[in-house]
Design an enzyme around this catalytic site. Sequence first.
Site, PDB file in Angstrom:
ATOM      1  N   TYR A  94       4.962  -2.249   8.006  1.00 33.22           N
ATOM      2  CA  TYR A  94       5.577  -2.268   9.334  1.00 33.22           C
ATOM      3  C   TYR A  94       7.084  -2.431   9.196  1.00 33.22           C
ATOM      4  CZ  TYR A  94       7.545  -4.686  13.401  1.00 33.22           C
ATOM      5  OH  TYR A  94       8.363  -5.067  14.429  1.00 33.22           O
ATOM      6  N   CYS A 191       0.045  -3.484   3.351  1.00 35.17           N
ATOM      7  CA  CYS A 191      -0.029  -2.977   1.982  1.00 35.17           C
ATOM      8  C   CYS A 191      -1.462  -2.870   1.480  1.00 35.17           C
ATOM      9  CB  CYS A 191       0.810  -3.833   1.035  1.00 35.17           C
ATOM     10  SG  CYS A 191       2.535  -3.977   1.538  1.00 35.17           S
TER      11      CYS A 191
END
Length: 236
Positions: A94, A191
């Site tokens: 993000y 991730c």
Amino acid sequence: MNKTIELQDLGYKDYKQTWDYQEQLFKGIVDTKIKNRREDANLQTHNYFLFVEHPHVYTLGKSGDLSNLLLNETQLAEKGATFYKINRGGDITYHGPGQVVGYPILDLENFFTDIHKYLRFLEEMIILTLAEYGLKAERSPGETGVWLDVGTPFARKICAMGVRASRWVTMHGFALNVNANLGYFDNIIPCGIRGKAVTSLNVELGVKEVSTDEVKEKLLKHFATLFQAEFFNKQN
């Protein structure tokens, strides 16, 4: 070997516009290198370092899993966020207001030809910067980026990384949470790593806001030392 780096602070800028600009700079360096090899020329390649702050956006690396985005298109729109599949390594991350995002676009042949070393130097730049704020940041084995309290149940990520390199030219880079709205991370599996928290510098310091200009100065200082480089601002 050209160890000077042109610094550009793009301010608050759309992700796609910035990505396109990165590609333009990246292509310019690659084209110069191709010309040098084909024509036995000796043209100097340029290096760039872009600072930017993005509106809310989620990006998925080329090896990422789309299921790590927990929102559909309608929900994305409701949160004022966009989504892009991009050409860096890594999974989903993000970007948004309150982050310091850095994109070094370097010809590594001006420095060293080792992608592993390049990533470790980026991590070290973050670690040294956070140490100036009294935080002990670390690498987490097998996971890129920079973390706090590694190896404990309280491990949390403060900086994400993902790069692309071709012909020893780099693009994309790092995103350091300085004053980030951490609620936006709840919409992804950051991730692709489950069960790990995310944090921000202001949260760790227990303050409302940290000066992003001060953070940038510290990052550049450590980057210049690690890469034995010199920054300059392009004169308009």
